[in-house]
Design an enzyme around this catalytic site. Structure first.
Site, PDB file in Angstrom:
ATOM      1  N   GLU A 167     -16.327  24.314  38.844  1.00 30.79           N
ATOM      2  CA  GLU A 167     -17.200  25.430  39.211  1.00 30.79           C
ATOM      3  C   GLU A 167     -17.500  25.407  40.711  1.00 30.79           C
ATOM      4  OE1 GLU A 167     -21.886  26.530  38.858  1.00 30.79           O
ATOM      5  OE2 GLU A 167     -21.036  25.035  37.498  1.00 30.79           O
ATOM      6  N   ASP A 178     -16.324  28.555  43.038  1.00 27.53           N
ATOM      7  CA  ASP A 178     -17.262  29.374  43.803  1.00 27.53           C
ATOM      8  C   ASP A 178     -16.710  29.654  45.197  1.00 27.53           C
ATOM      9  OD1 ASP A 178     -19.831  30.622  44.376  1.00 27.53           O
ATOM     10  OD2 ASP A 178     -20.257  28.855  45.583  1.00 27.53           O
ATOM     11  N   GLU A 237     -15.820  30.915  37.176  1.00 26.99           N
ATOM     12  CA  GLU A 237     -15.529  30.302  38.469  1.00 26.99           C
ATOM     13  C   GLU A 237     -14.643  29.067  38.291  1.00 26.99           C
ATOM     14  OE1 GLU A 237     -19.454  31.526  41.104  1.00 26.99           O
ATOM     15  OE2 GLU A 237     -19.477  29.663  39.960  1.00 26.99           O
TER      16      GLU A 237
END
Length: 238
Positions: A55, A59, A131
């Site tokens: 994640e 991002d 993500e």
């Protein structure tokens, strides 16, 4: 892996349009932190690792891909307008909508408790997973593979973005509230989740006389902007 989840993972792979060479990357991206590192093992006896690190990378990958697309699609937009557009396209709600369209929820690995509490439909869980999936594609196939998945998956979000994005949604909400004869909007943190390196803030925006509305973001400021934007959209201001 249950037969139902295995089919959901295959369907997700088809929806993504990316055939993973290393399927363990996708499995990691789909493993929620609630499972607990090492609590379950794959067919080879290796412990599953959750998706928090994925994640974190995803991002940044998403931000790069959105910024690159905005530079190409809006050659005359100024920095403020592009920043507002970027925020709308990378926030947790947008990522969760993308995940819902791709049917990420049924493919996720969650703890029984998280699944029972509706984790497969929860905005924060889905947004984080989306993500992580983008990061998995990046690691498996490189930037062009990630760009192909992104262009396909985020196209509805680009189509839905207003032609003129809000540069400062909190100021816009303040002006609207005062125009309605109301006091200044207020914001409060409802929840802070996630790891220290990738926290998620849930913030509630309130204007007297109107139902409050919550939204999520990577920082308190981002969450406040997202909540202000959502409230303005709900009231038909933008």
């Amino acid at each position: 892996m249950t037969d139902r989840r295995a089919e959901a993972v295959r369907a997700l792979t088809r929806n993504l349009g990316h055939d993973f060479r290393d399927r363990s990357l996708l499995e990691q991206a789909l493993t929620h932190a609630s499972v607990g590192e090492g609590a379950e093992r794959d067919a080879r006896g290796r412990p599953f690792i959750d998706n928090q690190r994925m994640e974190f990378l995803g991002d940044r990958v998403l931000g790069l891909l959105v910024a690159d697309r905005l530079m190409r699609d809006f050659p005359e937009a100024d920095e403020g307008d592009m920043s507002a557009r970027l925020h709308a396209l990378v926030d947790k709600a947008a990522c969760a909508r993308v995940a819902e369209r791709l049917d990420v929820g049924p493919a996720m690995r969650l703890s029984p408790g998280e699944a029972k509490q509706g984790g497969r439909r929860r905005e924060g869980v889905l947004g984080d997973a989306m993500e992580a999936i983008l990061a998995a594609v990046w690691l498996d196939g490189g930037i062009e593979a990630a760009r192909q998945v992104f262009d396909h998956a985020w196209q509805p979000e680009f189509a839905a973005t207003p032609k003129k994005a809000l540069t400062n949604p909190k100021s816009a909400l303040q002006e609207w509230a005062l125009g309605q004869g109301r006091a200044l909007p207020t914001y409060r943190i409802v929840e802070r989740t996630g790891s220290d390196h990738a926290p998620t803030f849930t913030v509630e925006a309130s204007v007297a006389g109107y139902p409050p509305l919550t939204a999520q973001g990577r920082s308190r400021q981002d969450a406040e902007k997202a909540a202000a934007t959502a409230l303005l959209q709900r009231e038909g201001v933008i």
